[in-house]
Motif scaffolding. Structure first.
Motif, PDB file in Angstrom:
ATOM      1  N   MET A  68      -9.660 -41.022 -14.163  1.00 55.57           N
ATOM      2  CA  MET A  68     -10.892 -41.548 -13.502  1.00 55.57           C
ATOM      3  C   MET A  68     -10.503 -42.250 -12.292  1.00 55.57           C
ATOM      4  N   SER A  69     -11.302 -41.922 -11.431  1.00 57.88           N
ATOM      5  CA  SER A  69     -10.959 -42.682 -10.067  1.00 57.88           C
ATOM      6  C   SER A  69     -12.327 -43.373  -9.413  1.00 57.88           C
ATOM      7  N   TRP A  70     -12.057 -44.353  -8.674  1.00 57.39           N
ATOM      8  CA  TRP A  70     -13.086 -45.290  -8.238  1.00 57.39           C
ATOM      9  C   TRP A  70     -13.812 -44.890  -6.997  1.00 57.39           C
ATOM     10  N   THR A  71     -14.791 -43.647  -7.189  1.00 52.15           N
ATOM     11  CA  THR A  71     -15.514 -43.177  -5.967  1.00 52.15           C
ATOM     12  C   THR A  71     -16.531 -44.137  -5.398  1.00 52.15           C
ATOM     13  N   ASP A  72     -16.815 -43.736  -4.070  1.00 50.17           N
ATOM     14  CA  ASP A  72     -17.813 -44.987  -3.588  1.00 50.17           C
ATOM     15  C   ASP A  72     -19.060 -45.107  -4.312  1.00 50.17           C
ATOM     16  N   GLU A  73     -19.387 -43.625  -4.898  1.00 48.14           N
ATOM     17  CA  GLU A  73     -20.664 -44.027  -5.846  1.00 48.14           C
ATOM     18  C   GLU A  73     -20.581 -44.872  -7.032  1.00 48.14           C
ATOM     19  N   ARG A  74     -19.247 -44.643  -7.742  1.00 45.89           N
ATOM     20  CA  ARG A  74     -19.112 -45.497  -8.926  1.00 45.89           C
ATOM     21  C   ARG A  74     -19.015 -46.834  -8.540  1.00 45.89           C
ATOM     22  N   VAL A  75     -18.369 -47.311  -7.513  1.00 42.84           N
ATOM     23  CA  VAL A  75     -18.247 -48.736  -6.822  1.00 42.84           C
ATOM     24  C   VAL A  75     -19.661 -49.112  -6.873  1.00 42.84           C
ATOM     25  N   ALA A  76     -20.434 -48.273  -6.091  1.00 38.58           N
ATOM     26  CA  ALA A  76     -21.764 -48.944  -5.600  1.00 38.58           C
ATOM     27  C   ALA A  76     -22.578 -49.307  -6.759  1.00 38.58           C
ATOM     28  N   LEU A  77     -22.401 -48.103  -7.855  1.00 36.13           N
ATOM     29  CA  LEU A  77     -23.054 -48.560  -8.889  1.00 36.13           C
ATOM     30  C   LEU A  77     -22.365 -49.572  -9.865  1.00 36.13           C
ATOM     31  N   LEU A  78     -21.433 -49.821  -9.948  1.00 34.66           N
ATOM     32  CA  LEU A  78     -20.871 -51.052 -10.565  1.00 34.66           C
ATOM     33  C   LEU A  78     -21.247 -52.271  -9.655  1.00 34.66           C
ATOM     34  N   THR A  79     -21.125 -52.249  -8.580  1.00 29.98           N
ATOM     35  CA  THR A  79     -21.946 -53.331  -7.865  1.00 29.98           C
ATOM     36  C   THR A  79     -23.061 -53.784  -8.132  1.00 29.98           C
ATOM     37  N   LYS A  80     -23.908 -52.735  -7.870  1.00 32.11           N
ATOM     38  CA  LYS A  80     -25.395 -53.037  -8.477  1.00 32.11           C
ATOM     39  C   LYS A  80     -25.693 -53.640  -9.512  1.00 32.11           C
ATOM     40  N   MET A  81     -25.022 -52.864 -10.683  1.00 35.69           N
ATOM     41  CA  MET A  81     -25.239 -53.456 -12.091  1.00 35.69           C
ATOM     42  C   MET A  81     -24.493 -54.914 -12.136  1.00 35.69           C
ATOM     43  N   TRP A  82     -23.503 -55.188 -11.658  1.00 37.30           N
ATOM     44  CA  TRP A  82     -22.838 -56.376 -11.780  1.00 37.30           C
ATOM     45  C   TRP A  82     -23.811 -57.529 -11.136  1.00 37.30           C
ATOM     46  N   HIS A  83     -24.527 -57.225 -10.035  1.00 39.93           N
ATOM     47  CA  HIS A  83     -25.513 -58.071  -9.511  1.00 39.93           C
ATOM     48  C   HIS A  83     -26.749 -58.321 -10.172  1.00 39.93           C
ATOM     49  N   GLU A  84     -26.923 -57.331 -10.863  1.00 41.42           N
ATOM     50  CA  GLU A  84     -27.986 -57.353 -11.917  1.00 41.42           C
ATOM     51  C   GLU A  84     -28.075 -58.156 -12.989  1.00 41.42           C
ATOM     52  N   GLY A  85     -26.685 -58.632 -13.327  1.00 39.47           N
ATOM     53  CA  GLY A  85     -26.556 -59.388 -14.421  1.00 39.47           C
ATOM     54  C   GLY A  85     -25.776 -58.470 -15.601  1.00 39.47           C
ATOM     55  N   GLN A  86     -25.610 -57.351 -15.444  1.00 42.23           N
ATOM     56  CA  GLN A  86     -25.250 -56.488 -16.586  1.00 42.23           C
ATOM     57  C   GLN A  86     -23.779 -56.870 -17.259  1.00 42.23           C
ATOM     58  N   SER A  87     -23.449 -56.639 -18.306  1.00 45.74           N
ATOM     59  CA  SER A  87     -22.190 -56.955 -18.727  1.00 45.74           C
ATOM     60  C   SER A  87     -21.178 -56.064 -18.502  1.00 45.74           C
ATOM     61  N   ALA A  88     -19.709 -56.408 -18.620  1.00 48.58           N
ATOM     62  CA  ALA A  88     -18.898 -55.491 -18.106  1.00 48.58           C
ATOM     63  C   ALA A  88     -18.634 -54.249 -19.231  1.00 48.58           C
ATOM     64  N   SER A  89     -19.148 -54.550 -20.349  1.00 49.30           N
ATOM     65  CA  SER A  89     -19.234 -53.536 -21.365  1.00 49.30           C
ATOM     66  C   SER A  89     -20.428 -52.430 -21.374  1.00 49.30           C
ATOM     67  N   GLN A  90     -21.305 -53.068 -20.608  1.00 53.33           N
ATOM     68  CA  GLN A  90     -22.670 -52.177 -20.546  1.00 53.33           C
ATOM     69  C   GLN A  90     -22.344 -51.084 -19.162  1.00 53.33           C
TER      70      GLN A  90
END
Length: 191
Positions: free
Chosen positions: A1-23
């Motif tokens: 698994m690699s951290w692509t720009d799309e995956r990093v953007a999704l992670l950043t968006k979900m993190w700022h929305e308050g999603q948990s790391a598990s989610q």
């Protein structure tokens, strides 16, 4: 698994929305919760927004003026909070005596005086004192009695001295003379 720009953007968006790391890990797939947490820290995202974004709530309709105050029941009076008691002044911190060095199990003990290093007069005095010692058990020890062991701990006649201690020491006067000898006198006897 690699951290692509799309995956990093999704992670950043979900993190700022308050999603948990598990989610976030479940949504991304192929990563663990710990991998998400590690990436969040590497990206410097560990601080979340102070408040999650609020959804638009419908505004409450304006209240109509009530025609008669007599019709509405009087609200219960709100009890006034009791005044807080004055905080007691803080006591001065208790000064603790310095701790002795703890020697871990399996480590050699510091050098102890051998029988030929102990003053012969002190040894003779100890032998006389031990004849008159109270010979108390372990359960009878207090901070006011001499804790010098007498005899072999594996035998029935083992006991502790039990005489009155010297101030600030764990032993009576005779046993202090044996246990605490100045370094210079020990060095002089070795020569």
């Amino acid at each position: 698994m690699s951290w692509t720009d799309e995956r990093v953007a999704l992670l950043t968006k979900m993190w700022h929305e308050g999603q948990s790391a598990s989610q976030i890990a479940k949504e991304l797939g192929g990563v663990t919760r710990n991998a998400v947490i590690g990436k969040v820290h590497r990206l410097g995202l560990s601080g979340r927004d102070a408040e999650p974004p609020k959804t638009a709530e419908p505004a409450a309709p304006p209240l109509a003026a009530e025609p008669a105050a007599a019709e509405a029941p009087a609200p219960d009076p709100v009890p006034e909070p009791e005044p807080e008691a004055e905080p007691e002044p803080e006591e001065a911190p208790v000064q603790m005596p310095p701790r002795r060095q703890i020697i871990p199990a399996g480590q050699p003990l510091p050098p102890q005086p051998s029988a030929n290093e102990i003053d012969p007069e002190a040894l003779a005095n100890v032998r006389e004192v031990e004849k008159t010692a109270k010979r108390i058990s372990l359960m009878e020890l207090t901070e006011r009695v001499c804790k010098w062991p007498i005899g072999d701990p594996a035998t029935e006649d083992f006991a502790f001295c039990g005489l009155a201690v010297e101030p600030g020491k764990p032993y009576c006067e005779a046993h202090v003379g044996v246990a605490f000898q100045p370094m210079s006198s020990r060095r002089d006897r070795r020569r």
